[in-house]
Design a protein around this motif. Structure first.
Motif, short mmCIF file in Angstrom:
data_model
loop_
_atom_site.label_atom_id
_atom_site.label_comp_id
_atom_site.label_asym_id
_atom_site.label_seq_id
_atom_site.Cartn_x
_atom_site.Cartn_y
_atom_site.Cartn_z
N THR A 45 3.11 -1.89 -9.01
CA THR A 45 2.66 -1.67 -10.39
C THR A 45 3.85 -1.61 -11.35
OG1 THR A 45 0.89 -0.36 -9.44
CG2 THR A 45 1.15 -0.26 -11.82
N VAL A 46 4.85 -0.81 -10.98
CA VAL A 46 5.99 -0.65 -11.89
C VAL A 46 6.75 -1.97 -12.03
CG1 VAL A 46 8.09 0.63 -12.35
CG2 VAL A 46 6.15 1.79 -11.33
N LEU B 21 14.40 4.51 -19.74
CA LEU B 21 14.39 5.75 -18.95
C LEU B 21 15.18 5.63 -17.65
CD1 LEU B 21 10.53 6.39 -19.17
CD2 LEU B 21 12.26 7.40 -20.66
N VAL C 282 4.83 -4.18 -14.32
CA VAL C 282 5.03 -3.80 -15.73
C VAL C 282 6.38 -4.32 -16.23
CG1 VAL C 282 5.44 -1.83 -17.25
CG2 VAL C 282 3.54 -1.78 -15.65
N ASP D 73 22.89 -7.28 -29.19
CA ASP D 73 21.54 -6.78 -28.96
C ASP D 73 21.46 -6.31 -27.50
OD1 ASP D 73 18.98 -6.10 -29.32
OD2 ASP D 73 18.26 -8.09 -29.84
N THR D 74 20.56 -5.40 -27.22
CA THR D 74 20.53 -4.83 -25.88
C THR D 74 19.69 -5.68 -24.92
OG1 THR D 74 18.70 -3.47 -26.57
CG2 THR D 74 20.86 -2.47 -26.63
N THR E 35 0.85 -1.19 0.00
CA THR E 35 0.00 0.00 0.00
C THR E 35 0.88 1.24 0.00
OG1 THR E 35 -0.11 -0.12 2.39
CG2 THR E 35 -1.95 -1.06 1.19
N GLY E 36 0.27 2.39 -0.27
CA GLY E 36 1.04 3.63 -0.32
C GLY E 36 2.07 3.55 -1.42
N PRO E 37 3.31 3.97 -1.12
CA PRO E 37 4.36 3.90 -2.14
C PRO E 37 4.53 2.48 -2.68
CG PRO E 37 5.12 5.08 -0.20
CD PRO E 37 3.79 4.51 0.14
N ARG F 22 9.73 -9.92 -23.57
CA ARG F 22 10.89 -9.64 -24.40
C ARG F 22 11.81 -10.85 -24.48
NH1 ARG F 22 14.45 -4.54 -24.41
NH2 ARG F 22 16.36 -5.27 -25.35
N ARG G 268 2.28 0.44 -3.49
CA ARG G 268 1.35 0.23 -4.61
C ARG G 268 2.00 0.65 -5.92
NH1 ARG G 268 -4.12 -1.61 -3.65
NH2 ARG G 268 -4.12 -0.16 -1.92
N LEU G 269 2.68 1.79 -5.89
CA LEU G 269 3.38 2.27 -7.09
C LEU G 269 4.48 1.29 -7.48
CD1 LEU G 269 4.00 4.48 -9.18
CD2 LEU G 269 5.37 5.63 -7.45
N ARG H 20 15.39 -15.80 -31.63
CA ARG H 20 16.72 -15.37 -32.09
C ARG H 20 17.81 -15.67 -31.08
NH1 ARG H 20 16.32 -9.70 -33.78
NH2 ARG H 20 16.12 -9.22 -31.60
N TYR I 100 10.32 -13.80 -26.45
CA TYR I 100 10.44 -13.58 -27.89
C TYR I 100 11.89 -13.80 -28.35
CZ TYR I 100 11.07 -10.97 -32.21
OH TYR I 100 11.43 -10.60 -33.47
N GLN I 101 12.83 -13.22 -27.62
CA GLN I 101 14.23 -13.30 -28.04
C GLN I 101 14.76 -14.72 -27.96
OE1 GLN I 101 15.89 -10.37 -25.38
NE2 GLN I 101 15.95 -8.83 -27.00
#
Lengths: 125, 139
Positions: B23-24, B118, B27, B106-107, B15-17, B35, B19-20, B43, B38-39
């Motif tokens: 989520t991140v 980012l 993701v 490849d990266t 909860t609070g921070p 990724r 929760r963020l 490949r 697939y790779q």
């Protein structure tokens, strides 16, 4: 058709990031207006998904063999806001706003990849 | 009383921070997992080291996400260890890719300290470690 829509979605998503980020900064939870904003950006992403699928159906393909990657990016883009909207409903504090801002930022970042993949730069995967 | 404290400790990680963070991290788990799937499937021969590292990153992200959601002291410790590993990973791989890019045609998520994302791969573990330390102090 892909490029202008990509720019429009990215700009709208960045505006949403700034708006919700500002709410988080001011220690406010997301309000109805923010959800309306999310709805508008979500509609844009759904339009992008539709246009992308129509382009593919008409036989236009991303350069290279990136069709599957392209579609998965478009789907991921459309999922961003519903997910963070649900999370923010359960977190009625500034951190809910911060989560929406983060989701919108991810959405904007994904637009770079969508444009990339359409142009044939499947590299990053 | 102790029971309530435990309940608060359990919910406290997400909860609070938190929760963020959940989520991140969620993701990033999806991003790194799809990724690398697939790779690795399409490949693998082109850059095995890079693609295996992507898969490892996905596992670390998944562990952290699940730990944060589950909560409790053991999960907190596991998440703490994973965040530390993630920070070490992004620093080592980031430096490695800058010094010698031949292994990385490849990266990966962690290339160049995560500049393609980012710099979030560098910031996330720091935020995670701070949050997990504070959560223990609160509990």
């Amino acid at each position: 058709m892909i490029a202008p829509l990509t720019v429009a979605v990215a700009v709208a998503a960045l505006l949403l990031t700034a708006w919700c980020g500002y709410a988080a900064f001011r220690n406010q939870a997301v309000k109805d207006w923010h959800y309306l904003g999310m709805g508008i950006v979500l509609l844009l992403t759904l339009a992008q998904l539709t246009v992308g699928l129509v382009q593919l159906a008409r036989g236009e393909r991303p350069a290279g063999d990136g069709t599957a990657v392209f579609v998965s990016y478009l789907v991921a883009v459309a999922l961003c806001l519903p997910v963070v909207a649900i999370v923010s409903l359960g977190e009625r504090t500034r951190w809910g706003s911060a989560t929406v801002a983060a989701g919108a930022l991810v959405l904007a970042a994904l637009q770079i990849r969508v444009a990339d993949v359409w142009a044939g730069g499947v590299g990053g995967g | 009383m102790a029971e309530r404290a435990t309940a608060a400790g359990r919910a406290g990680l997400r909860t609070g921070p938190g929760r963020l963070l959940v989520t991140v991290y969620g993701v990033f788990t999806v991003a790194a997992a799809s990724r690398s799937a697939y790779q690795l499937s399409a490949r693998f021969d082109e850059a095995p080291v890079a693609y295996l590292l992507s898969a490892l990153a996905a596992v670390v992200y998944a562990l952290i996400t699940v730990s944060l959601v589950r909560g409790g002291e053991r999960a907190r410790r596991l998440a703490f260890g994973c965040c530390a590993a993630e920070l070490a990973g992004v620093l080592v791989v980031g430096t490695w890719t800058l010094l010698d890019s031949s292994e990385f045609p490849d990266t990966t998520v962690w290339s160049g300290y995560g500049y393609g994302y980012l710099f979030l791969p560098l910031l996330l573990p720091v935020a995670g470690l701070l949050w997990l330390r504070r959560a223990r102090a609160a509990a």
